[in-house]
Design a protein around this motif. Structure first.
Motif, PDB file in Angstrom:
ATOM      1  N   ALA A   8       0.845  -1.184   0.000  1.00  0.00           N
ATOM      2  CA  ALA A   8       0.000   0.000   0.000  1.00  0.00           C
ATOM      3  C   ALA A   8       0.885   1.239   0.000  1.00  0.00           C
ATOM      4  CB  ALA A   8      -0.886   0.002   1.239  1.00  0.00           C
ATOM      5  N   PRO A   9       0.502   2.228  -0.783  1.00  0.00           N
ATOM      6  CA  PRO A   9       1.274   3.466  -0.788  1.00  0.00           C
ATOM      7  C   PRO A   9       1.246   4.135   0.587  1.00  0.00           C
ATOM      8  CG  PRO A   9      -0.438   3.504  -2.497  1.00  0.00           C
ATOM      9  CD  PRO A   9      -0.624   2.271  -1.692  1.00  0.00           C
ATOM     10  N   LYS A  10       2.252   4.929   0.852  1.00  0.00           N
ATOM     11  CA  LYS A  10       2.347   5.614   2.139  1.00  0.00           C
ATOM     12  C   LYS A  10       1.120   6.490   2.378  1.00  0.00           C
ATOM     13  CE  LYS A  10       5.386   8.489   4.899  1.00  0.00           C
ATOM     14  NZ  LYS A  10       6.650   9.225   4.955  1.00  0.00           N
ATOM     15  N   SER A  11       0.617   7.145   1.341  1.00  0.00           N
ATOM     16  CA  SER A  11      -0.546   8.018   1.501  1.00  0.00           C
ATOM     17  C   SER A  11      -1.775   7.227   1.944  1.00  0.00           C
ATOM     18  CB  SER A  11      -0.836   8.764   0.194  1.00  0.00           C
ATOM     19  OG  SER A  11      -1.110   7.853  -0.845  1.00  0.00           O
ATOM     20  N   GLU A  12      -1.939   6.008   1.427  1.00  0.00           N
ATOM     21  CA  GLU A  12      -3.079   5.167   1.819  1.00  0.00           C
ATOM     22  C   GLU A  12      -2.950   4.726   3.268  1.00  0.00           C
ATOM     23  OE1 GLU A  12      -5.128   0.925   0.642  1.00  0.00           O
ATOM     24  OE2 GLU A  12      -4.017   2.003  -0.906  1.00  0.00           O
ATOM     25  N   ARG A  13      -1.750   4.361   3.682  1.00  0.00           N
ATOM     26  CA  ARG A  13      -1.535   3.971   5.085  1.00  0.00           C
ATOM     27  C   ARG A  13      -1.787   5.147   6.014  1.00  0.00           C
ATOM     28  NH1 ARG A  13       3.391   1.878   2.978  1.00  0.00           N
ATOM     29  NH2 ARG A  13       4.477   3.422   4.239  1.00  0.00           N
ATOM     30  N   GLU A  14      -1.341   6.345   5.620  1.00  0.00           N
ATOM     31  CA  GLU A  14      -1.544   7.543   6.436  1.00  0.00           C
ATOM     32  C   GLU A  14      -3.032   7.869   6.542  1.00  0.00           C
ATOM     33  OE1 GLU A  14      -0.521  11.035   8.665  1.00  0.00           O
ATOM     34  OE2 GLU A  14       0.399   9.093   8.324  1.00  0.00           O
ATOM     35  N   ARG A  15      -3.754   7.741   5.443  1.00  0.00           N
ATOM     36  CA  ARG A  15      -5.197   7.996   5.447  1.00  0.00           C
ATOM     37  C   ARG A  15      -5.908   7.021   6.370  1.00  0.00           C
ATOM     38  NH1 ARG A  15      -9.710   6.173   2.633  1.00  0.00           N
ATOM     39  NH2 ARG A  15     -11.316   7.743   2.419  1.00  0.00           N
ATOM     40  N   ALA A  16      -5.555   5.762   6.302  1.00  0.00           N
ATOM     41  CA  ALA A  16      -6.167   4.754   7.168  1.00  0.00           C
ATOM     42  C   ALA A  16      -5.859   5.049   8.638  1.00  0.00           C
ATOM     43  CB  ALA A  16      -5.683   3.365   6.790  1.00  0.00           C
TER      44      ALA A  16
END
Length: 62
Positions: A8-16
């Motif tokens: 998962a991209p870093k942005s997706e992990r941060e959003r989650a």
């Protein structure tokens, strides 16, 4: 063996992470309570917990 690893991209992990944090804050302000419905099969919408709305790569914008 047999496990599938999804990168998962870093942005997706941060959003989650932000969604989980916001839900924790919401639950601390408005704690989940038992449904006071008359019948057990009625749906109660006073406080429903919904999983994080995470884009699973289907290309749709949230």
């Amino acid at each position: 063996m047999g496990e599938i690893i999804r990168f998962a991209p870093k942005s997706e992990r941060e959003r989650a992470r932000l969604v989980r944090e916001a839900r924790a804050i919401y639950d601390s302000v408005f704690p989940p309570s038992e449904c006071a419905c008359d019948q057990p099969d009625n749906a109660c919408a006073s406080h429903m917990r919904v999983d994080a709305d995470i884009d699973h790569g289907d290309g749709g914008a949230s």
